[in-house]
Design a protein around this motif. Sequence first.
Motif, short mmCIF file in Angstrom:
data_model
loop_
_atom_site.label_atom_id
_atom_site.label_comp_id
_atom_site.label_asym_id
_atom_site.label_seq_id
_atom_site.Cartn_x
_atom_site.Cartn_y
_atom_site.Cartn_z
N TYR A 1 0.41 7.18 12.56
CA TYR A 1 1.62 6.54 12.02
C TYR A 1 2.87 6.94 12.80
O TYR A 1 3.63 6.06 13.24
CB TYR A 1 1.78 6.89 10.54
CG TYR A 1 3.00 6.27 9.91
CD1 TYR A 1 3.08 4.89 9.74
CD2 TYR A 1 4.06 7.06 9.48
CE1 TYR A 1 4.20 4.31 9.16
CE2 TYR A 1 5.19 6.48 8.90
CZ TYR A 1 5.25 5.11 8.73
OH TYR A 1 6.36 4.54 8.17
N TRP A 2 3.10 8.22 12.98
CA TRP A 2 4.32 8.64 13.67
C TRP A 2 4.30 8.28 15.16
O TRP A 2 5.28 7.72 15.69
CB TRP A 2 4.56 10.13 13.47
CG TRP A 2 5.73 10.65 14.24
CD1 TRP A 2 5.73 11.65 15.16
CD2 TRP A 2 7.09 10.19 14.19
NE1 TRP A 2 6.98 11.85 15.67
CE2 TRP A 2 7.85 10.97 15.10
CE3 TRP A 2 7.73 9.19 13.45
CZ2 TRP A 2 9.20 10.77 15.29
CZ3 TRP A 2 9.09 9.00 13.65
CH2 TRP A 2 9.81 9.78 14.56
N ARG B 1 5.86 -4.76 20.05
CA ARG B 1 6.44 -4.75 18.71
C ARG B 1 5.74 -5.73 17.77
O ARG B 1 5.70 -5.51 16.57
CB ARG B 1 7.94 -5.07 18.78
CG ARG B 1 8.28 -6.44 19.23
CD ARG B 1 9.77 -6.69 19.25
NE ARG B 1 10.15 -7.74 18.34
CZ ARG B 1 11.32 -8.34 18.34
NH1 ARG B 1 12.27 -7.96 19.19
NH2 ARG B 1 11.60 -9.30 17.48
N GLU C 1 1.44 -2.27 11.05
CA GLU C 1 2.12 -1.49 10.02
C GLU C 1 1.87 -2.09 8.64
O GLU C 1 1.84 -3.31 8.49
CB GLU C 1 3.62 -1.47 10.32
CG GLU C 1 4.41 -0.52 9.46
CD GLU C 1 5.89 -0.54 9.80
OE1 GLU C 1 6.55 0.51 9.70
OE2 GLU C 1 6.38 -1.62 10.18
N GLY D 1 6.57 1.01 18.24
CA GLY D 1 7.47 0.18 17.45
C GLY D 1 8.92 0.32 17.87
O GLY D 1 9.58 -0.67 18.22
N GLY D 2 9.45 1.54 17.85
CA GLY D 2 10.84 1.76 18.19
C GLY D 2 11.19 1.30 19.60
O GLY D 2 12.10 0.50 19.80
N ASN E 1 5.14 4.62 15.64
CA ASN E 1 6.57 4.34 15.46
C ASN E 1 7.39 4.83 16.65
O ASN E 1 8.29 4.15 17.13
CB ASN E 1 7.08 5.00 14.18
CG ASN E 1 6.83 4.17 12.94
OD1 ASN E 1 7.62 3.31 12.58
ND2 ASN E 1 5.70 4.42 12.29
N ALA F 1 10.92 6.34 9.48
CA ALA F 1 9.48 6.64 9.39
C ALA F 1 9.18 8.13 9.42
O ALA F 1 8.16 8.56 8.88
CB ALA F 1 8.74 5.94 10.53
N ILE G 1 14.98 2.34 12.23
CA ILE G 1 13.63 2.20 11.65
C ILE G 1 12.72 3.33 12.10
O ILE G 1 11.79 3.71 11.37
CB ILE G 1 13.01 0.82 11.99
CG1 ILE G 1 12.83 0.66 13.51
CG2 ILE G 1 13.85 -0.31 11.43
CD1 ILE G 1 12.01 -0.57 13.90
N THR G 2 12.96 3.89 13.29
CA THR G 2 12.16 5.03 13.72
C THR G 2 12.52 6.27 12.91
O THR G 2 11.63 7.04 12.49
CB THR G 2 12.37 5.30 15.22
OG1 THR G 2 12.07 4.10 15.96
CG2 THR G 2 11.46 6.41 15.70
N PHE H 1 2.69 -3.93 16.62
CA PHE H 1 3.13 -2.93 15.64
C PHE H 1 3.46 -3.57 14.30
O PHE H 1 3.11 -3.03 13.24
CB PHE H 1 4.36 -2.19 16.18
CG PHE H 1 4.95 -1.20 15.22
CD1 PHE H 1 4.39 0.05 15.07
CD2 PHE H 1 6.06 -1.53 14.45
CE1 PHE H 1 4.92 0.97 14.16
CE2 PHE H 1 6.59 -0.62 13.55
CZ PHE H 1 6.03 0.63 13.41
#
Length: 253
Positions: free
Chosen positions: A69-70, A43, A50, A77-78, A73, A126, A122-123, A46
Amino acid sequence: MTASELTGAGLPPSAGPAPAPTAPWRAALIALFVLLLVSLAARTFFAFWEPPFDGTVRYDDIRALGAAYWPMNLYLGGPGYALSWVATAIFLVLLGRGRGGPLNLLGALLAGVGGVLFALVITAEALPFAYAADPAVLPESEGRELFALLNTHLGLLIPAIVGTQIVISAGVLLALAGTLLSRTMPRPLSLTGIVYILLIAALPADLLGRGATMAAYLLQVALAAAIGWYGLRAGLGRRPARPRRAAGGPTRL
């Protein structure tokens, strides 16, 4: 009755030293700590990868990231946020002792649930931007129009994002207070964590620049890692309680 029997009459048998942790218990705790460190690293990477967020998500910033990007995430990230807060919550439980135990349990519940919800929010945020910036989904002109529309409705998610952050902070704050009572972490570290959370909560977000925001983020990561380390030590010092049979006979209910 002998003198030795009189001396020991009415006293419970000595429990003896605490049993050493079993190999599976030790392996599980060590694996959980490694998972915590990996998720914190994921994270953090990430967060620096980002584009900075100032209240608006820009088409050019997301388009420059291309197809990454997706997936970043969704897979980095998620999960990084969710796993790190769940692991931290488990270590907060292991740090609970005596009077501080209830605070640790409540704090762990808030941090764990809040962390999972924060990661989901947050996911989800995005996804529409990822589609809008993908030229295979929408032409650039339509994608920019959708970005403008989405940005005007970001306020719908802000309460959920801010709310889950407050829940996480409250949970860690309660658990750190519990460690002060139970002395399961160094007192200066618990106090530093409490002061950090209170300062971040008191300072308006718009007063912090990019550098200060990332420094505060790294302090949060360091605090979570420290909680994991001392939670690991506390967990390795004991194992889950097992029902004991009375000496010389079956266990009575």
